[in-house]
Design a protein around this motif. Sequence first.
Motif, mmCIF file in Angstrom:
data_model
loop_
_atom_site.group_PDB
_atom_site.id
_atom_site.type_symbol
_atom_site.label_atom_id
_atom_site.label_comp_id
_atom_site.label_asym_id
_atom_site.label_seq_id
_atom_site.Cartn_x
_atom_site.Cartn_y
_atom_site.Cartn_z
ATOM 1 N N UNK A 273 0.791 -1.242 0.000
ATOM 2 C CA UNK A 273 0.000 0.000 0.000
ATOM 3 C C UNK A 273 0.816 1.281 0.000
ATOM 4 N N UNK A 274 2.109 1.224 0.297
ATOM 5 C CA UNK A 274 2.945 2.423 0.268
ATOM 6 C C UNK A 274 2.862 3.136 -1.079
ATOM 7 N N UNK A 275 2.649 2.377 -2.154
ATOM 8 C CA UNK A 275 2.578 2.964 -3.494
ATOM 9 C C UNK A 275 1.407 3.929 -3.654
ATOM 10 N N UNK A 276 0.424 3.852 -2.756
ATOM 11 C CA UNK A 276 -0.783 4.684 -2.894
ATOM 12 C C UNK A 276 -0.643 6.069 -2.276
ATOM 13 N N UNK A 277 0.471 6.349 -1.582
ATOM 14 C CA UNK A 277 0.607 7.622 -0.870
ATOM 15 C C UNK A 277 0.364 8.841 -1.754
ATOM 16 N N UNK A 278 0.950 8.942 -2.963
ATOM 17 C CA UNK A 278 0.752 10.167 -3.763
ATOM 18 C C UNK A 278 -0.677 10.381 -4.243
ATOM 19 N N UNK A 279 -1.502 9.353 -4.165
ATOM 20 C CA UNK A 279 -2.876 9.466 -4.645
ATOM 21 C C UNK A 279 -3.843 9.859 -3.533
ATOM 22 N N UNK A 280 -3.349 9.971 -2.303
ATOM 23 C CA UNK A 280 -4.212 10.300 -1.173
ATOM 24 C C UNK A 280 -4.340 11.805 -1.020
ATOM 25 N N UNK A 281 -5.530 12.295 -0.673
ATOM 26 C CA UNK A 281 -5.724 13.747 -0.542
ATOM 27 C C UNK A 281 -5.208 14.278 0.781
ATOM 28 N N UNK A 282 -4.897 15.571 0.798
ATOM 29 C CA UNK A 282 -4.513 16.237 2.025
ATOM 30 C C UNK A 282 -3.185 15.767 2.578
ATOM 31 N N UNK A 283 -3.021 15.928 3.890
ATOM 32 C CA UNK A 283 -1.781 15.557 4.571
ATOM 33 C C UNK A 283 -1.997 14.404 5.543
ATOM 34 N N UNK A 336 18.864 5.936 -3.335
ATOM 35 C CA UNK A 336 18.503 7.305 -2.975
ATOM 36 C C UNK A 336 18.828 8.348 -4.048
ATOM 37 N N UNK A 337 19.969 8.264 -4.754
ATOM 38 C CA UNK A 337 20.170 9.243 -5.841
ATOM 39 C C UNK A 337 19.111 9.138 -6.937
ATOM 40 N N UNK A 338 18.684 7.906 -7.240
ATOM 41 C CA UNK A 338 17.614 7.722 -8.223
ATOM 42 C C UNK A 338 16.328 8.362 -7.737
ATOM 43 N N UNK A 339 16.014 8.165 -6.467
ATOM 44 C CA UNK A 339 14.811 8.788 -5.907
ATOM 45 C C UNK A 339 14.932 10.308 -5.954
ATOM 46 N N UNK A 340 16.129 10.827 -5.651
ATOM 47 C CA UNK A 340 16.334 12.262 -5.723
ATOM 48 C C UNK A 340 16.090 12.812 -7.121
ATOM 49 N N UNK A 341 16.540 12.081 -8.131
ATOM 50 C CA UNK A 341 16.301 12.513 -9.513
ATOM 51 C C UNK A 341 14.811 12.496 -9.838
ATOM 52 N N UNK A 342 14.113 11.461 -9.370
ATOM 53 C CA UNK A 342 12.662 11.397 -9.598
ATOM 54 C C UNK A 342 11.945 12.543 -8.887
ATOM 55 N N UNK A 343 12.411 12.889 -7.694
ATOM 56 C CA UNK A 343 11.815 14.011 -6.973
ATOM 57 C C UNK A 343 12.083 15.334 -7.698
ATOM 58 N N UNK A 344 13.288 15.490 -8.246
ATOM 59 C CA UNK A 344 13.579 16.702 -9.008
ATOM 60 C C UNK A 344 12.608 16.857 -10.183
ATOM 61 N N UNK A 345 12.202 15.719 -10.753
ATOM 62 C CA UNK A 345 11.274 15.720 -11.882
ATOM 63 C C UNK A 345 9.819 15.648 -11.431
ATOM 64 N N UNK A 346 9.601 15.678 -10.095
ATOM 65 C CA UNK A 346 8.260 15.635 -9.496
ATOM 66 C C UNK A 346 7.504 14.350 -9.848
ATOM 67 N N UNK A 347 8.242 13.270 -10.030
ATOM 68 C CA UNK A 347 7.638 11.969 -10.318
ATOM 69 C C UNK A 347 7.427 11.216 -8.998
ATOM 70 N N UNK A 348 6.547 11.749 -8.186
ATOM 71 C CA UNK A 348 6.351 11.186 -6.853
ATOM 72 C C UNK A 348 5.684 9.815 -6.896
ATOM 73 N N UNK A 349 4.734 9.629 -7.785
ATOM 74 C CA UNK A 349 4.056 8.329 -7.870
ATOM 75 C C UNK A 349 5.047 7.228 -8.233
#
Length: 382
Positions: A273-283, A336-349
């Motif tokens: 279920x961790x994969x669903x975090x970006x699809x959840x509303x609010x904080x 972690x560097x790969x995740x950082x690159x994805x975050x730079x591109x706003x690819x959170x999902x």
Amino acid sequence: MTLVSLISYIDRNTLAILAPAMLEQLRLSNEEYGYVVSGFSLSYMASNIAWGRWLDRYGLPLAMTAAVAFWTLASVSHAFALGFVSLFAARFALGFGEGATFPGGLRTAVQTLPVEHRAKGTAVAYSGGSLGALITPVIINPVYQAWGWRGAFWFTGLIGLAWILLWQYVSRRPSMRLPAEIPAPAERPRFSDPLLWSFMLIYAFGSLPIGFILYYGALYLRSLGLSQVQIASLLWLPPLGWEIGYFFWGWWTDRARGSFRNLFLLLTLLSLPLAAVPYLPGVTAPLALLSFSMFVAAGFLIGGVAYGASIFGPKHAGFIAGLSSGAWSGLVALVMPLVGRLFDQKLYATSFLLAACFPLAGMAVWLLVHRRRPAILGEQNV
């Protein structure tokens, strides 16, 4: 040992909590931040194995004093960072010293407790890590507001010094200095043994979400529009799930000894279920799922070391703990560097999906190994 793991996570999580402010002032990208995290992780990976050997050879009092003294100086050195290179060097040094944390915790548990209580004892020793991650936002936030992020790293140095002074008193006990009678191990750890690799993979891949949430949770909340102060006031919640998970899964593992397959299968399913975090509303909903994911990942930590100790015996406890923590840290360094690159591109999902898939991959490899070798110590029902 609970206190030492607590302090180690205060030291390492201070950077994670203050990352938004530090990256802005030092003008670093998320990808560069990922490489800084990798520097810590690579050093931590190698030093876990080294400290595991030194703890088994020289004993807890001397080895832990040396380790905490070194990493306390390394933590303070973060206050002098001026850019990427200096921050990377400080982080690399911190990783080397903190490699003694969990080998020391497991060594203490197997040396002082009967076998039926070792998983719970390990949970107690390791739980300082999750507790440290939980309280870091609470104690570092006011320090940051009063003295800035550089002052926060001076504060972590004072905590380390206080522990060293306490340890000099506690470690005088004869039981800490004299080796206990430890039975011979069932097998010697050999890197040619597939079981050793399956142990490292199920531990590292299963608990990878902990590193992902610790290092990128603050940056994800920043993407939702929260300020640095608001982030610090909320980031104690995911580690609370981790802290509860240590004790819950420690109790579960002691009660269900030998059922590692069932434990790891359950944990793998609960990791998805961790994969669903970006699809959840609010904080609130994302924070709740992040907390649950850390609760689940704690099971891989406790179950993983219990599984390794059941195969190779308590005589090599420090080395086994070093291998597991080192394997996790090496994987974090790669990811972690790969995740950082994805975050730079706003690819959170994509980032969250990647993190959720690692426990599944580790479980697949573990099952593959055990289909070929089903009858091992304490696990004939696999």
